[in-house]
Design an enzyme around this catalytic site. Structure first.
Site, PDB file in Angstrom:
ATOM      1  N   GLY A  46       0.910  -1.123  -0.108  1.00 23.88           N
ATOM      2  CA  GLY A  46      -0.025   0.097   0.026  1.00 23.88           C
ATOM      3  C   GLY A  46       0.913   1.332  -0.019  1.00 23.88           C
ATOM      4  CG  LEU A  73      -2.397   1.774   4.827  1.00 28.20           C
ATOM      5  CD1 LEU A  73      -3.334   2.595   4.567  1.00 28.20           C
ATOM      6  CD2 LEU A  73      -2.244   0.536   3.632  1.00 28.20           C
ATOM      7  CG  ASN A 127      -6.238  -0.646   0.678  1.00 30.88           C
ATOM      8  OD1 ASN A 127      -7.728  -0.917   1.078  1.00 30.88           O
ATOM      9  ND2 ASN A 127      -5.277  -0.784   1.557  1.00 30.88           N
ATOM     10  CB  CYS A 130      -6.644  -0.009   4.915  1.00 27.43           C
ATOM     11  SG  CYS A 130      -5.284  -0.453   6.212  1.00 27.43           S
TER      12      CYS A 130
END
Ligand SMILES: Cc1cc2nc3c(=O)[nH]c(=O)nc-3n(C[C@H](O)[C@H](O)[C@H](O)COP(=O)(O)OP(=O)(O)OC[C@H]3O[C@@H](n4cnc5c(N)ncnc54)[C@H](O)[C@@H]3O)c2cc1C
Ligand SMILES: Cc1cc2nc3c(=O)[nH]c(=O)nc-3n(C[C@H](O)[C@H](O)[C@H](O)COP(=O)(O)O)c2cc1C
Ligand code: FES
Lengths: 303, 254
Positions: A46, A73, A127, A130
């Site tokens: 990510g 992340l 994404n 998350c």
């Protein structure tokens, strides 16, 4: 040998097996174990607009047939990616997809735009799912409106293949998939991790630093399969299936459920060489059942 | 140093101390990859999903046989107690950076506590081969918990500290008189409070200090970022690839 080629929008994969974001680094970490030229693609870590340190340690807890993580992340930001990591990954002998995350719509769009300028990156995986960051991340992925607004902005900023990664932490994942399709996503991938928690009874403490984390591994596979099946019926764009895939048989199950490609995550930790074994296993399955192309088994459930 | 996924066959599995298992194993085919002391293996266990990181305790002369010393603390490590000679064990190794190799002017004190003594045997072996002066300082609660004492004695001079005084000097390793000698470098592995105390003492005495961390891991190869520790500058470092051995001054320890 059966034809293994599949495409996700304009992204052409030599076979339907990719590795999942956050579990395969930048591919470089696995070169001692895997011939990357045998993989359909890799989805790298990510990446966010600015560097992120992630959450404090402990970030991982093993659970029954799975694991929780709250890495949050951690990454060095898109500038660092473009300057230092891109030169290392651009000539890898497989398709390299960048997983993009953010905490505001502007961040997502700016990061996607920057990655779009990199010639050798044919696709991003957005994404919006998350569970481990307080702001943004999953916040966008749990309502159709939130998902649609991010995808709309990113679509304007990013011309290449846009895969949107969906959260399973929702009431109706099909509705969200339809919303991102309507805003121009080329594909959806699912599932990201399921939000969970671990407690140490002896110490009467939460195991993870932030209390909760995302569940992955074999424990989530039945949930992922159900969602892939449901979403593939609901949208016209390709679906990338993941969640608990440990073997070629697991991967074939996702293809049968309607996935055009699959990603392998947690399994890489258990057997760093598993990804190419899955490729070979899919070939064997196709030969054994007399299929000439992997495309023949996508969504090919008989009941 | 190339990492490999290896099938090892157990040549010997013994339990010389209650709750510990000593495994000696050889690759089922081919040779063991070259390993440095302080590096570790990610061992598959039948007791859990994820692998468990275990230090390379020793590599026998000739480089075919590797030793692991494991304390059974949970479902992953308890499974290693079920292994018998002839059984198979899957390892990903060698992983991590390993201990630094001291220079010719160095005098090295290798300080271990509990199962943390494991990587020090291999390091001592290497120091002896290179002719670098060194000694072991091993700590335990009591004499019966001193692991592999005879093996350590075969390799070099051994000082012992036990909390109940049943062997060596009474007290913690940091109270041992060995620290009064003019060592230049301390390399340590053991419980974190012990390593912190050792690092502080080494610093006070002007000795460099390397510590080997035991953070929980998932991948072991720098891909998942689960194993991080915060360094002095506030950045997260991967214990599995930047470590497990760090200079104590690199960490945010006081
Ligand atoms: C680089 C490295 C080298 C190692 N070398 C050795 C070795 O040579 N020999 C050896 O016996 N052990 C070694 N360890 C420790 C070993 O990996 C752990 O004891 C093992 O992973 C525990 O697994 P388990 O399933 O048995 O325990 P679990 O069931 O996972 O845990 C049992 C209990 O221990 C706690 N726990 C487990 N792991 C940790 C941790 N890392 N930090 C704090 N608490 C923890 C859990 O909370 C639980 O209470 C090493 C660790 C690292 C990172
Ligand atoms: C340690 C770890 C880190 C992850 N990091 C990311 C990430 O940065 N971005 C993302 O979209 N998914 C991330 N994921 C989720 C995985 O890509 C995947 O969706 C999930 O683990 C389910 O697949 P699996 O069961 O095969 O692991 C991460 C998962 C793990 C275990
Ligand atoms: S254990 Fe995965 S990065 Fe260290």
């Amino acid at each position: 040998m059966a034809d293994l080629k599949v495409s996700i929008g304009a992204l052409e994969l030599r076979n339907p097996v990719m590795t999942a974001s956050g579990t395969f680094g930048y591919g470089l970490e696995f070169q001692d174990f895997v011939d990357l030229s045998e993989l359909g693609g890799i989805v790298v870590k990510g990446t966010t607009l600015r560097p992120r340190e992630g959450n404090p340690y402990p970030r991982m807890a093993e659970t029954a047939s799975g694991m929780l993580n709250c890495v949050g992340l951690q990454n060095k930001g898109v500038d660092y990616f473009c300057e230092h990591i891109y030169p290392e990954v651009k000539d890898l002998p497989t398709q390299v997809v960048v997983n993009v995350s953010g905490s505001t719509i502007e961040d997502y769009a700016e990061t996607a735009h920057r990655i779009g300028e990199l010639e050798r990156i044919p696709a991003i995986e957005l994404n919006i799912s998350c569970p481990n960051v307080r702001q943004g991340g999953m916040a966008f992925g749990v309502t159709s409106q939130g998902a649609a607004s991010v995808v709309k902005a990113v679509r304007r900023a990013y011309p290449k293949t846009l895969i949107v990664k969906l959260s399973p932490n929702v009431t109706d994942i099909a509705e969200i998939a339809r919303a991102v399709e309507a805003e121009g996503a080329d594909a959806v991938s699912l599932i990201n991790t399921l939000m969970g928690m671990a407690i140490d009874a002896e110490r009467r403490r939460k195991v993870l630093s932030i209390g909760t984390g995302g569940l992955s591994g074999p424990a989530v596979k039945p949930v992922a399969l159900r969602m892939v099946h449901q979403v593939s019926k609901a949208v016209g764009i390709p679906v990338v299936g993941l969640g608990g895939i440990m073997s070629a048989t697991d991967a074939v199950e996702f293809l049968l459920a309607g996935a055009t490609a699959v990603e392998i995550g947690t399994a890489n930790f258990i057997d760093p060489g598993v990804s190419t074994k899955v490729v070979r296993g899919i070939s064997e399955y196709l030969a054994r059942h007399g299929f000439s192309s992997v495309r023949e088994i996508i969504g090919a459930l008989e009941n | 140093m190339k990492k490999e996924i290896l099938d090892l066959q157990i040549a010997e599995a013994t339990s010389p101390w209650e709750g510990f298992v000593l495994l000696k194993a050889e690759p089922t085919e081919g040779a063991l990859p070259e390993c440095r002391p302080g590096q570790f293996a990610q061992l598959r266990t039948g007791g859990a999903l994820l692998r468990r990181p275990i230090s390379i305790h020793n590599v026998e002369e000739g480089g075919r046989r590797v030793w692991f010393l494991v304390q059974a603390v949970g479902r992953g490590t308890r499974w290693f107690q079920t292994l018998k000679a002839g059984d198979c064990l899957n390892a990903v190794m060698p992983l991590g950076n390993g201990f630094g190799m001291p220079g010719s002017g160095d005098r090295v004190l290798l300080v271990g506590g509990g199962v943390g003594v494991a990587p020090l045997l291999f390091q001592g072996q290497r120091l002896r081969e290179r002719g670098i002066p060194f000694a072991f300082l091993l700590g335990a609660r009591s004499a019966d918990l001193l692991l592999q004492l005879e093996e350590f004695r075969r390799v070099g001079e051994v000082f012992v500290a036990t909390e109940d005084g049943s062997a060596g000097e009474c007290g913690l390793v940091t109270q041992h008189s060995a620290f009064a000698a003019p060592y230049t470098l301390v390399q340590t592995c053991g419980p974190t409070p012990m390593m912190r105390a050792v690092a502080r003492l080494a610093h006070e005495q002007g000795m460099r200090c390397e510590v080997s961390l035991e953070n929980r891991m998932a991948c072991g190869v720098g891909a998942c970022l689960c194993c991080v520790t915060e360094d002095r500058t506030g950045h997260n470092r991967c214990v599995c690839t930047d470590g497990p051995v760090f200079g104590a001054e690199e960490l945010n320890w006081d």
